[in-house]
Design an enzyme around this catalytic site. Structure first.
Site, PDB file in Angstrom:
ATOM      1  N   HIS A 263      37.228  46.825  52.315  1.00 24.50           N
ATOM      2  CA  HIS A 263      37.981  48.036  51.722  1.00 24.50           C
ATOM      3  C   HIS A 263      38.580  47.142  50.473  1.00 24.50           C
ATOM      4  O   HIS A 263      38.527  47.264  49.155  1.00 24.50           O
ATOM      5  CB  HIS A 263      39.502  48.597  52.634  1.00 24.50           C
ATOM      6  CG  HIS A 263      40.208  49.075  51.302  1.00 24.50           C
ATOM      7  ND1 HIS A 263      40.288  49.402  50.865  1.00 24.50           N
ATOM      8  CD2 HIS A 263      42.363  48.441  51.254  1.00 24.50           C
ATOM      9  CE1 HIS A 263      41.654  50.108  50.242  1.00 24.50           C
ATOM     10  NE2 HIS A 263      42.532  49.313  50.671  1.00 24.50           N
TER      11      HIS A 263
ATOM     12  N   ASP B  33      31.790  43.948  17.521  1.00 22.75           N
ATOM     13  CA  ASP B  33      31.898  44.933  19.023  1.00 22.75           C
ATOM     14  C   ASP B  33      32.259  42.799  19.367  1.00 22.75           C
ATOM     15  O   ASP B  33      32.487  42.647  18.767  1.00 22.75           O
ATOM     16  CB  ASP B  33      30.141  44.317  18.940  1.00 22.75           C
ATOM     17  CG  ASP B  33      29.851  45.213  20.661  1.00 22.75           C
ATOM     18  OD1 ASP B  33      29.960  44.828  21.343  1.00 22.75           O
ATOM     19  OD2 ASP B  33      28.728  46.045  20.856  1.00 22.75           O
TER      20      ASP B  33
ATOM     21  N   TRP C  84      39.912  39.527  53.665  1.00 27.20           N
ATOM     22  CA  TRP C  84      40.121  39.743  52.410  1.00 27.20           C
ATOM     23  C   TRP C  84      39.876  38.154  52.255  1.00 27.20           C
ATOM     24  O   TRP C  84      39.351  37.199  51.190  1.00 27.20           O
ATOM     25  CB  TRP C  84      39.854  40.505  51.631  1.00 27.20           C
ATOM     26  CG  TRP C  84      41.319  40.142  50.650  1.00 27.20           C
ATOM     27  CD1 TRP C  84      42.675  40.063  51.323  1.00 27.20           C
ATOM     28  CD2 TRP C  84      41.542  39.748  50.060  1.00 27.20           C
ATOM     29  NE1 TRP C  84      43.806  40.225  50.485  1.00 27.20           N
ATOM     30  CE2 TRP C  84      43.170  39.248  49.447  1.00 27.20           C
ATOM     31  CE3 TRP C  84      41.220  38.801  48.639  1.00 27.20           C
ATOM     32  CZ2 TRP C  84      43.732  39.175  48.000  1.00 27.20           C
ATOM     33  CZ3 TRP C  84      41.670  38.979  46.693  1.00 27.20           C
ATOM     34  CH2 TRP C  84      43.015  38.793  46.749  1.00 27.20           C
TER      35      TRP C  84
ATOM     36  N   SER D 285      30.268  37.573  36.890  1.00 27.30           N
ATOM     37  CA  SER D 285      30.317  37.687  36.115  1.00 27.30           C
ATOM     38  C   SER D 285      31.952  38.461  35.463  1.00 27.30           C
ATOM     39  O   SER D 285      31.966  38.584  33.736  1.00 27.30           O
ATOM     40  CB  SER D 285      30.382  39.654  36.772  1.00 27.30           C
ATOM     41  OG  SER D 285      30.998  40.580  36.236  1.00 27.30           O
ATOM     42  N   SER D 286      32.295  37.775  36.185  1.00 27.38           N
ATOM     43  CA  SER D 286      34.580  37.704  35.657  1.00 27.38           C
ATOM     44  C   SER D 286      34.384  36.891  34.153  1.00 27.38           C
ATOM     45  O   SER D 286      35.136  36.720  33.446  1.00 27.38           O
ATOM     46  CB  SER D 286      34.985  38.088  36.046  1.00 27.38           C
ATOM     47  OG  SER D 286      35.158  38.413  37.925  1.00 27.38           O
TER      48      SER D 286
ATOM     49  N   HIS E  81      46.482  33.653  43.812  1.00 27.29           N
ATOM     50  CA  HIS E  81      48.093  34.268  42.981  1.00 27.29           C
ATOM     51  C   HIS E  81      47.527  34.753  41.735  1.00 27.29           C
ATOM     52  O   HIS E  81      48.025  35.923  41.203  1.00 27.29           O
ATOM     53  CB  HIS E  81      48.922  33.359  43.798  1.00 27.29           C
ATOM     54  CG  HIS E  81      50.840  34.724  43.286  1.00 27.29           C
ATOM     55  ND1 HIS E  81      51.082  35.131  43.244  1.00 27.29           N
ATOM     56  CD2 HIS E  81      50.906  34.046  41.682  1.00 27.29           C
ATOM     57  CE1 HIS E  81      51.671  36.239  42.771  1.00 27.29           C
ATOM     58  NE2 HIS E  81      51.664  35.256  41.594  1.00 27.29           N
TER      59      HIS E  81
ATOM     60  N   GLU F 233      45.038  35.616  40.394  1.00 26.44           N
ATOM     61  CA  GLU F 233      44.441  37.016  40.663  1.00 26.44           C
ATOM     62  C   GLU F 233      44.908  38.290  40.751  1.00 26.44           C
ATOM     63  O   GLU F 233      44.944  39.001  40.063  1.00 26.44           O
ATOM     64  CB  GLU F 233      43.311  37.167  41.594  1.00 26.44           C
ATOM     65  CG  GLU F 233      43.161  37.688  42.429  1.00 26.44           C
ATOM     66  CD  GLU F 233      41.863  38.097  40.980  1.00 26.44           C
ATOM     67  OE1 GLU F 233      40.797  37.701  40.527  1.00 26.44           O
ATOM     68  OE2 GLU F 233      41.008  39.762  41.844  1.00 26.44           O
TER      69      GLU F 233
ATOM     70  N   TYR G 206      47.856  38.647  39.746  1.00 28.95           N
ATOM     71  CA  TYR G 206      48.410  39.214  37.404  1.00 28.95           C
ATOM     72  C   TYR G 206      47.116  39.144  37.728  1.00 28.95           C
ATOM     73  O   TYR G 206      47.627  40.397  36.736  1.00 28.95           O
ATOM     74  CB  TYR G 206      49.774  37.608  37.487  1.00 28.95           C
ATOM     75  CG  TYR G 206      50.570  38.052  38.458  1.00 28.95           C
ATOM     76  CD1 TYR G 206      51.835  38.420  38.351  1.00 28.95           C
ATOM     77  CD2 TYR G 206      50.859  36.441  39.194  1.00 28.95           C
ATOM     78  CE1 TYR G 206      52.838  38.517  38.869  1.00 28.95           C
ATOM     79  CE2 TYR G 206      51.450  36.437  40.265  1.00 28.95           C
ATOM     80  CZ  TYR G 206      52.804  37.339  39.761  1.00 28.95           C
ATOM     81  OH  TYR G 206      54.104  37.239  40.563  1.00 28.95           O
TER      82      TYR G 206
ATOM     83  N   SER H 178      52.915  48.773  27.795  1.00 25.94           N
ATOM     84  CA  SER H 178      53.706  49.055  26.501  1.00 25.94           C
ATOM     85  C   SER H 178      52.792  49.502  25.517  1.00 25.94           C
ATOM     86  O   SER H 178      53.624  49.267  24.076  1.00 25.94           O
ATOM     87  CB  SER H 178      53.435  47.783  26.235  1.00 25.94           C
ATOM     88  OG  SER H 178      53.881  46.643  27.308  1.00 25.94           O
TER      89      SER H 178
ATOM     90  N   HIS I 287      53.860  30.845  47.595  1.00 26.39           N
ATOM     91  CA  HIS I 287      54.150  32.055  48.899  1.00 26.39           C
ATOM     92  C   HIS I 287      53.948  32.856  49.731  1.00 26.39           C
ATOM     93  O   HIS I 287      54.174  33.741  50.918  1.00 26.39           O
ATOM     94  CB  HIS I 287      54.885  32.551  48.069  1.00 26.39           C
ATOM     95  CG  HIS I 287      54.624  33.147  46.741  1.00 26.39           C
ATOM     96  ND1 HIS I 287      54.483  33.247  45.805  1.00 26.39           N
ATOM     97  CD2 HIS I 287      53.095  34.029  47.178  1.00 26.39           C
ATOM     98  CE1 HIS I 287      54.147  35.084  45.048  1.00 26.39           C
ATOM     99  NE2 HIS I 287      52.776  35.092  45.890  1.00 26.39           N
ATOM    100  N   HIS I 288      51.860  32.624  50.174  1.00 28.68           N
ATOM    101  CA  HIS I 288      51.723  33.304  50.659  1.00 28.68           C
ATOM    102  C   HIS I 288      51.254  33.021  52.444  1.00 28.68           C
ATOM    103  O   HIS I 288      50.017  33.201  53.217  1.00 28.68           O
ATOM    104  CB  HIS I 288      49.925  33.594  50.014  1.00 28.68           C
ATOM    105  CG  HIS I 288      50.048  34.455  49.253  1.00 28.68           C
ATOM    106  ND1 HIS I 288      49.653  36.098  49.016  1.00 28.68           N
ATOM    107  CD2 HIS I 288      50.191  33.863  47.615  1.00 28.68           C
ATOM    108  CE1 HIS I 288      49.982  36.500  47.685  1.00 28.68           C
ATOM    109  NE2 HIS I 288      49.868  35.311  46.941  1.00 28.68           N
TER     110      HIS I 288
ATOM    111  N   THR J 114      59.389  39.090  34.419  1.00 29.13           N
ATOM    112  CA  THR J 114      58.660  40.567  35.341  1.00 29.13           C
ATOM    113  C   THR J 114      60.155  41.052  34.851  1.00 29.13           C
ATOM    114  O   THR J 114      60.111  42.590  33.708  1.00 29.13           O
ATOM    115  CB  THR J 114      58.479  40.670  35.842  1.00 29.13           C
ATOM    116  OG1 THR J 114      57.796  39.266  36.193  1.00 29.13           O
ATOM    117  CG2 THR J 114      58.025  41.461  36.304  1.00 29.13           C
TER     118      THR J 114
ATOM    119  N   LYS K 143      60.303  42.429  30.904  1.00 24.90           N
ATOM    120  CA  LYS K 143      59.426  43.432  30.797  1.00 24.90           C
ATOM    121  C   LYS K 143      59.447  44.673  30.822  1.00 24.90           C
ATOM    122  O   LYS K 143      60.496  46.081  30.051  1.00 24.90           O
ATOM    123  CB  LYS K 143      57.949  43.782  31.300  1.00 24.90           C
ATOM    124  CG  LYS K 143      56.827  42.587  30.536  1.00 24.90           C
ATOM    125  CD  LYS K 143      55.620  41.919  31.112  1.00 24.90           C
ATOM    126  CE  LYS K 143      54.681  41.249  30.092  1.00 24.90           C
ATOM    127  NZ  LYS K 143      54.682  42.672  29.467  1.00 24.90           N
TER     128      LYS K 143
ATOM    129  N   ARG L 138      50.212  43.787  60.529  1.00 25.46           N
ATOM    130  CA  ARG L 138      48.623  43.934  59.202  1.00 25.46           C
ATOM    131  C   ARG L 138      47.547  43.463  60.235  1.00 25.46           C
ATOM    132  O   ARG L 138      48.038  42.826  61.542  1.00 25.46           O
ATOM    133  CB  ARG L 138      48.142  43.257  58.276  1.00 25.46           C
ATOM    134  CG  ARG L 138      49.315  43.270  57.524  1.00 25.46           C
ATOM    135  CD  ARG L 138      49.223  42.076  56.538  1.00 25.46           C
ATOM    136  NE  ARG L 138      47.680  41.936  55.675  1.00 25.46           N
ATOM    137  CZ  ARG L 138      47.888  41.120  54.297  1.00 25.46           C
ATOM    138  NH1 ARG L 138      48.507  40.655  54.576  1.00 25.46           N
ATOM    139  NH2 ARG L 138      46.510  41.925  53.679  1.00 25.46           N
TER     140      ARG L 138
END
Ligand code: HEA
Ligand code: HEA
Ligand code: CUA
Ligand SMILES: [Cu+2]
Lengths: 415, 292, 544
Positions: free
Chosen positions: C80, C109, C145, C172-173, C256, C258, C260, C271, C305-306, C331, C334, C453
């Site tokens: 998932h 293009d 994951w 790809s990315s 991390h 990722e 963002y 915006s 922090h993870h 943040t 924003k 979890r």
């Protein structure tokens, strides 16, 4: 805040009451919707921090969402056809950079203080080594030569099987109950040395605010000092494979003298006796998941267990039937999780025992592998000779295997 | 559709539709399926690997051939040139980050995990109860002495020679570049072949070194964290040198076919940049892997 | 010379338009075609991932094991997440970048059209490999994951497919990101200085930097997993001097940034939409740009922090706590700027605006829980509970996914030349907003009360929270069908609406994309337009 408030009410309406009623089953001091305040100085500090940050966020939320809702209501085209055209103000930007920064400092300072306390494991009164296994916990009272495994209680284990048909709400402490709790004294600074035998686990008991990962090959230290006697429940918090959800933790905090008494009871040969009895008992129920645990199944194992507790393995060798019958229950409790009740396992990780070379081959080799473990398979040396002989005999003579009987003596020989 | 009238110089070259990218993907996927099958020893056998690899190589060749044609055909304006420069820079940056992961692993092992296993800092108990008697040293194959005793390759031996080789190759390719810019094609090609030769020589020594490590020194991928970091870092670097050398050869052949102009020759410069990158990574390797 | 050729070859290309049939899509190098492909791919993945989440929610509806074995449940959780993140959100944003970046900066293009095609076509194959593992013996990856060793090394035949699928996604990315960076840096229309670029372009530029910086690191990390399992290396084994925790450090150094990567483009979209419907310039354009940049910078120094519970040295725990808290500041800037943009505007609430506002509310709630998680001593309690699950779904679903939906509603009239049904759009929004909160808000309570979890079953006192969550999940999923029909309706003109929409579909909108016809022609801006003050989305000139 609208969303939040609205939902909180909905939550309260539909669930909270019930949840609050059911809550004591797990964490007595949580109301079923919040962190427990817990029973240690640390846990209370952590709770206070939690609420402090929460209210900070609520206040900021009220302001920010308040402003948004206000402008959504009053600055819509129907009310305000002509948009203002301001679009920049360095002063404002500086202000709303600075204010959050200050708020953050007000959070960071107490947080740091608590954290420093938590990490100070010096001069503990006693140490307990906690080792995670797939999927059970092993406790070792350092310097006391008392050590044992703690596994999911038989009743929960039976009820948690797929389509067990058991009403789990009727099972006491469903999924947070074990066969042998970790017994500790109150008022003492207890140091936990946490590690793992296979994959990463995490030892977590909310009410003492202790959660530390169990890393194979490394030891993490953490401490607690429990203030009130009682039973505190927790779970393995780090994903550790298929039965990650089924390796709970129960801590029983006793007054010093009762703890002493308990400790002496554990010492000497009794520990062994305990283990096998414990190992045997749950099985009985597991063996009959439909919960109709017939006396036969309950008694049999315990007798044999008692039998071997009389520590004379060479003594009257149990018959094949006795071995098979007990073996089945030992198998269900210790092996079925991986090798499956029907022996076919879950290849490739958990090989099938049906017609397996190891099982059909030399008995000594199989005994050794069960005692010492192999790859993913943990060592089962903690089981009694009788249990091992029984379970090995069972595997050698079930599902079409036919490889002869193994006696407790044979196992003893391999130890 | 844009007005066909005015063509200002910034009009951008939009290539025609192409089936190469899709085919290339098919090739790569065939390879990984083959390798996966091999690793999990499934029955499919090795043929998808060879087939996929062959396809991929062919496509890549055709693709670049096409680009070369377009470029020689003068379809690329100044803007396309800038595009390729930026793209190459960022590609190289991503490569740097790939190596960073492995350098990071080496750093972590040497400065954190090994000392911890040796009982440093908050991990005293780890050492006493789990790995009694283990002392953190470098090189190390860990408390379980995985792969058995081994020796390492001294820095100021073949590695030093290799360092010199790569540095010289950096010099020769720069000479070639100058020659090209001064439209002196002969010397340029000569310098290029020199660079190719140096690259090949480096690879030869590297291979020798590996054989030596495996046969005489008992230094293998299995030699604990030292073997792991040593072979992964030098191995991936060697892989990049191989690619670089191939690129150099292609460019040299193109030079011989009269490609590239003194004023525009990005194909050449791109490869030169790549070569310098490989060079710099090696310096890093030489210092932290072999020397320190 | 060069020039003359350029012209005929060119004239040749654009006038023979797209090819016909399937080959058009396989061979296309056109940014609009590829954008469409990306979006349809993402859409499909969102629904596969959505179905998996329904399996999860169904099993968790009430305590006890009703439908699936624990092992399969873990496979669902793992797949998932991988499908939603790498197959859903990221490709969706790349698709939007494909469609909009060239039109917004006024070029013909993307800079590298063929590479663009390659970047897309890798994805269906990568996910083909990944999803095929569901049918292998040993099943799909079930280690989460985050792929932590040693657990992930217990994966069966699926293992190499997992690793190589991740490698392919990485390729790809990275190609996609390089393409975006180069296009933005190199192909802006005359007059479009960096500080006049639309914020969607800005946020994507910064996102692309993040991608190029961290995807290779992920590739390296999983490569080490591969060699640890098959080639005897011991990066993550203590016995050999390695450390399982080392993987976590490398993974989260990718992981991390990722997260963002999944939110910065969303910031850009919001915006863009809020000023349009507030009929007002974006407040504090420059500070928005700087805030985005500082968020990106900070995202590189907060990863641990993870991993607060792995037993880091105290100093490390303190550093990562403080660094993480800091992210609240930019943040916040924003969020405040968005509010200030709405302030004394002249707002109307078409569907894109509704989703944008929903984003601001709900993302902020997710941000708050994020800040709570950042407090190390308390995170010891939150970690690996449903409180975390609630946090990241608030920032990902009503965050990233809402922004994607908003963007599609906002630009689809420009893409298809047809207007979606405003009525059904509003219904879609309200149902989504209600159900998503019903799904994830109760998870905060379940987590705080102690539900961990990644479990298929739970202690009975969590029942009520999970009942609500499951009802919400099914409701949200069903609500998305309104969206599909509404959008496909626009693509294929099902509702027979023959409208000739104006170029500027939303009267409050600025930007070059609104100067071309709707639907936008197959090739736009072959001759770069001159950026006028009227179309500049940057801070108006007089401000400088
Ligand atoms: C889009 C994705 C996204 C985003 C944007 C964020 C944003 C943030 N996240 Fe989150 N996070 C995830 C996705 C995301 N996260 C995921 C997927 C996981 C779990 C991974 C896994 O384990 O599977 C995770 C987990 C996670 C953890 C680990 C929890 C654990 O496992 O124990 C932490 C801990 O610090 C954290 C913190 C934060 C913080 C501080 C922010 C900040 O950026 C938030 C900042 C925003 C605000 C604070 C609100 C707006 C600000 C204001 C209104 C200003 C004023 C406010 C204050 C001064 C408080 N996140
Ligand atoms: C972007 C990422 C993303 C998204 C969108 C979702 C969406 C959902 N998630 Fe997911 N989830 C994760 C990322 C995501 N999740 C991650 C990282 C984990 C952790 C995994 C782990 O522990 O390893 C997780 C884990 C996770 C859990 C915990 C499992 C466990 O711990 O065992 C649960 C349980 O309820 C859950 C539920 C849901 C539900 C009900 C949704 C619903 O919102 C699903 C419904 C959504 C859709 C149907 C898609 C709708 C989108 C569109 C319509 C957009 C249209 C697209 C275009 C126009 C291009 N998720
Ligand atoms: Cu052990 Cu989870
Ligand atoms: Cu994070």
């Amino acid at each position: 805040m609208s969303m939040k408030g609205w939902l909180a009410r909905l939550a309260a309406g539909s669930g909270l009451m019930l949840a609050a009623l059911a809550a004591p089953a797990y964490t007595d001091t949580s109301k079923g919707y919040n962190l427990p305040t817990g029973v240690t100085e640390i846990s209370r500090e952590v709770f206070a921090l939690h609420m402090w940050i929460f209210w900070v966020c609520v206040v900021i939320g009220v302001i920010v969402f308040g402003a948004m809702i206000w402008s959504i209501i009053f600055h819509r085209r129907s009310k305000n056809p002509k948009p203002a055209d301001f679009h920049e103000s360095t002063t404002v930007e500086i202000v709303w950079t600075a204010i959050p920064f200050v708020i953050l400092i007000a959070i960071a300072v107490p947080a740091a203080a608590t954290l420093i306390k938590m990490e100070d494991v010096r001069d503990a009164d006693m140490s307990i080594k906690i080792t995670g296994y797939q999927w059970k916990w092993h406790y070792d009272y350092l310097g006391e030569d008392v050590s044992f495994f703690s596994t999911l209680s038989a009743q929960s284990n039976a009820a948690r099987q797929l389509k067990s048909g058991v009403d789990v709400t009727a099972v006491p402490n469903y999924l947070v109950d074990v066969d042998r709790p970790l017994v500790v004294p109150v008022g003492k600074k207890i140091r936990f040395l946490i590690t793992s035998n296979d994959v990463i686990h995490a030892w977590w008991v909310p009410e003492i605010a202790v959660k530390k990962d169990a890393i194979p090959g490394y030891i993490n230290e953490i401490w607690t000092r429990i203030e009130q006697p009682g039973t505190y429940r927790g779970v393995c918090a780090e994903l550790c494979g298929r039965d990650h959800g089924y390796m709970p933790i129960v801590v029983e905090a006793l007054p010093q003298d009762e703890y002493e008494a308990w400790l002496t009871r554990q010492k000497g040969g009794e520990a062994v006796n305990q283990t096998s009895a414990i190992v045997a008992a749950p099985i009985a129920v597991a063996a009959a998941p439909a919960q109709t645990a017939t006396d036969a199944t309950v008694d049999a194992p315990i007798e044999v267990a008692a039998g071997d507790a009389a520590a004379k393995p060479a003594g009257q060798a149990p018959t094949k039937d006795a071995l098979m019958q007990k073996g089945e229950s030992v198998y269900k409790a210790n092996c079925a999780a991986c090798h499956q009740a029907n022996g076919t396992g879950l290849p490739p990780n958990f090989p099938s025992l049906v017609g397996s070379a190891v099982v059909k081959g030399d008995a000594a080799a199989q005994i050794l592998q069960v005692l010492k473990g192999k790859n993913l398979m943990p060592p089962f040396g903690h089981l009694s000779d009788a249990d091992l002989a029984a379970v090995i005999t069972y595997t050698r003579n079930s599902w079409g295997n036919d490889a002869g009987v193994v006696q407790p003596a044979d196992v003893a020989a391999q130890r | 559709m844009g007005s066909p009238a005015a063509h200002n110089t910034d009009r951008y070259y939009v290539p025609a539709p192409s089936a190469w990218p899709f085919a290339l993907t098919v090739g790569l996927v065939a390879v990984v399926i083959g390798v996966s099958g091999y690793l999990e020893n499934a029955e499919i056998g090795a043929w998808p690997i060879w087939l996929g690899a062959a396809l991929s190589i062919y496509i890549i060749f055709r693709w670049f051939q096409g680009i070369a044609r377009e470029s020689e055909g003068g379809l690329y304006g100044a803007q396309v040139d800038r595009t390729y420069r930026w793209a190459m820079c960022w590609f190289i940056f991503s490569e740097v980050m790939f190596f960073a992961a492995f350098f990071g692993a080496l750093y972590y092992a040497r400065l954190l995990s090994l000392p911890w296993l040796g009982g440093e800092g908050s991990k005293l108990v780890t050492n006493i109860t789990l790995w009694p008697g283990f002392e953190a040293t470098w090189p190390s194959n860990g408390p379980a002495n995985l792969g058995g005793e081994f020796q390492t390759i001294p820095a100021f031996d073949v590695p030093l020679v290799n360092t010199l080789i790569l540095l010289t190759s950096g010099f020769t390719i720069t000479m070639a570049h100058h020659a090209l810019k001064e439209a002196r094609r002969g010397p340029c090609i000569a310098w290029m072949w020199a660079t190719v030769a140096l690259g090949a020589l480096f690879l030869f020594f590297q291979a020798e070194e590996y054989i030596h490590a495996y046969t005489d020194l008992n230094l293998t991928l299995g030699s604990g964290i030292y073997g792991s970091t040593f072979f992964m870092l030098t191995g991936f670097h060697g892989l990049h040198v191989t690619l670089g050398t191939i690129m150099l050869i292609v460019i040299t052949l193109r030079l011989m076919k009269g490609h590239f102009k003194p004023e525009s020759h990005f194909g050449f410069e791109g490869v030169a940049w790549y070569w310098h990158f490989v060079d710099v990574v090696w310096i890093g390797l030489f210092i932290v892997v072999y020397w320190l | 010379m060069a020039h003359a050729h350029a012209h005929d070859a060119h004239g040749h290309d654009d006038h023979h338009g797209p090819e016909k049939g399937i080959m058009r899509w396989i061979k296309t190098t056109n940014h609009k075609d590829l954008g469409t492909l990306y979006l349809f791919f993402a859409f499909t993945m969102f629904f596969i991932g959505g179905l998996m989440s329904l399996v999860i929610r169904a099993e968790l509806f009430v305590p006890g094991l009703q439908f699936v074995q624990p092992e399969f449940f873990n496979q669902m959780t793992t797949m998932h997440a991988l499908v939603m993140i790498f197959g859903g959100v990221m490709p969706a944003f790349v698709g939007l970048a494909n469609w909009m970046v060239p039109m917004m900066i006024g070029c013909s293009d993307l800079a590298l059209p063929r590479v663009n095609n390659w970047g897309f076509w890798i994805l269906p194959f990568a996910f083909g490999l990944l999803l095929s593992t569901l049918f292998m013996d040993g099943g799909a990856p079930a280690g989460g994951w985050t792929m932590y060793p040693p657990l992930v090394l217990q994966t069966g035949n699926a293992f190499p497919f997992l690793i190589f699928a991740v490698h392919l996604m990485g390729i790809s990315s990275i190609t996609g990101a390089i393409n975006v960076v180069v296009t933005i840096l190199n192909m802006r229309a005359p007059g479009m200085t960096l500080l006049k670029m639309p914020l969607f372009v800005w946020t994507w530029l910064i996102t692309a930097y993040l991608l190029i910086a961290v995807m290779p690191v992920l590739a390296g990390a999983v490569t080490m997993l591969l060699t640890d399992k098959y080639f005897g290396t011991s990066f993550f084994t203590a016995a050999g001097g390695g450390d399982p925790v080392m993987f976590q450090h490398i993974f989260w150094f990718f992981g991390h940034p990722e997260v963002y990567i999944m939110i910065l483009p969303a910031f850009g979209i919001v915006s863009t939409i809020i000023p349009t419907f507030a009929r007002k310039h974006l407040f504090g354009y420059d500070s928005m740009v700087y805030a985005t940049a500082s968020i990106a910078f900070l995202s590189f120094i907060v990863w641990a922090h993870h991993m607060f519970t792995v037993g880091m040295p105290l100093a490390g725990e303190l550093f990562f706590m403080f660094a993480t808290m800091l992210i609240a500041v930019p943040t916040g800037v924003k969020v405040f700027n968005w509010v200030a943009t709405m302030w004394r505007g002249s707002m109307t609430f078409e569907t894109p605006m509704l989703f944008a506002l929903g984003f601001v509310f709900l993302f902020t709630i997710g941000g708050f829980s994020g800040l709570m998680l950042a407090i190390t001593p308390v995170d010891f309690q939150y970690h690996d509970t449903y409180f975390v699950v609630a946090h990241f779904h608030y920032v990902l679903v009503p965050g990233a996914v809402f922004s994607i939906i908003a963007a599609v509603y906002y630009w689809i009239p420009k893409w298809t030349g047809r207007m979606y049904s405003e009525f059904w759009g509003k219904v879609h929004f309200w149902l989504s907003a209600i159900f998503i909160n019903l799904t994830f808000f109760p998870q905060h309570f379940a987590g705080l009360a102690g539900m961990q979890r990644r479990v298929p079953d739970y202690a009975v006192q969590f029942t009520d929270w999970n009942v609500m969550s499951t009802i919400g999940a099914f409701g949200f999923f069903v609500a998305q069908f309104i969206f599909i029909i509404n959008m496909l309706g626009c693509c294929y003109g099902w509702f027979g609406r023959k409208q000739n929409l104006p170029d500027r579909v939303w009267e409050g909108a600025r930007g070059l994309e609104w100067t071309v016809p709707s639907p936008a022609p197959y090739h736009t801006f072959e001759d770069p337009p001159q950026l006028t003050e009227a179309e500049s989305t940057g801070a108006p000139a007089k401000a400088h």
